[in-house]
Design a protein around this motif. Structure first.
Motif, PDB file in Angstrom:
ATOM      1  N   PRO A   1       0.811  -1.211   0.000  1.00 39.34           N
ATOM      2  CA  PRO A   1       0.000   0.000   0.000  1.00 39.34           C
ATOM      3  C   PRO A   1       0.853   1.274   0.000  1.00 39.34           C
ATOM      4  N   LYS A   2       2.149   1.165   0.266  1.00 36.83           N
ATOM      5  CA  LYS A   2       3.091   2.283   0.274  1.00 36.83           C
ATOM      6  C   LYS A   2       4.317   1.896  -0.522  1.00 36.83           C
ATOM      7  N   ILE A   3       5.232   2.860  -0.720  1.00 36.77           N
ATOM      8  CA  ILE A   3       6.492   2.576  -1.419  1.00 36.77           C
ATOM      9  C   ILE A   3       7.356   1.627  -0.610  1.00 36.77           C
ATOM     10  N   ALA A   4       7.457   1.885   0.698  1.00 39.53           N
ATOM     11  CA  ALA A   4       8.306   1.065   1.571  1.00 39.53           C
ATOM     12  C   ALA A   4       7.681   0.971   2.960  1.00 39.53           C
ATOM     13  N   ILE A   5       7.808  -0.203   3.573  1.00 36.29           N
ATOM     14  CA  ILE A   5       7.236  -0.464   4.894  1.00 36.29           C
ATOM     15  C   ILE A   5       8.267  -1.201   5.736  1.00 36.29           C
ATOM     16  N   TRP A   6       8.434  -0.783   6.985  1.00 37.39           N
ATOM     17  CA  TRP A   6       9.324  -1.454   7.932  1.00 37.39           C
ATOM     18  C   TRP A   6       8.593  -2.645   8.520  1.00 37.39           C
ATOM     19  N   ASP A   7       9.199  -3.822   8.435  1.00 41.42           N
ATOM     20  CA  ASP A   7       8.651  -5.037   9.030  1.00 41.42           C
ATOM     21  C   ASP A   7       9.568  -5.446  10.176  1.00 41.42           C
TER      22      ASP A   7
END
Length: 82
Positions: free
Chosen positions: A12-18
């Motif tokens: 849903p976004k360019i980059a996500i922290w997991d």
């Protein structure tokens, strides 16, 4: 513990922290400039990594964070030299 970057589809976004995987997930096909800006923001603002102007991306432990080969400029830009 060093951060990894993984390419996935349909974020849903360019980059996500997991945090569970200690990985920044990035959306496949994102423009390189937008991608670097988002990754840099996650590393420095969200995770407290050092900012070293012109030196690339760094983990909060000080280790350089490299982009996967499929995200490098030469593989994203048609006709760019390898």
């Amino acid at each position: 513990m060093c951060i990894r970057i993984a390419v996935v589809d349909d974020l849903p976004k360019i980059a996500i922290w997991d945090p569970n995987e200690v990985t920044i997930l990035v959306d496949r096909g994102t423009h390189p400039h937008d991608l670097i800006r988002e990754i840099h923001a996650i590393l420095t603002v969200d995770l407290g990594a050092p900012t070293i102007p012109g030196a690339g991306l760094f983990c909060f432990c000080g280790t350089r964070v490299d982009l996967p080969q499929e995200l490098t400029i030469s593989t994203l830009t048609p006709g760019a030299p390898l």
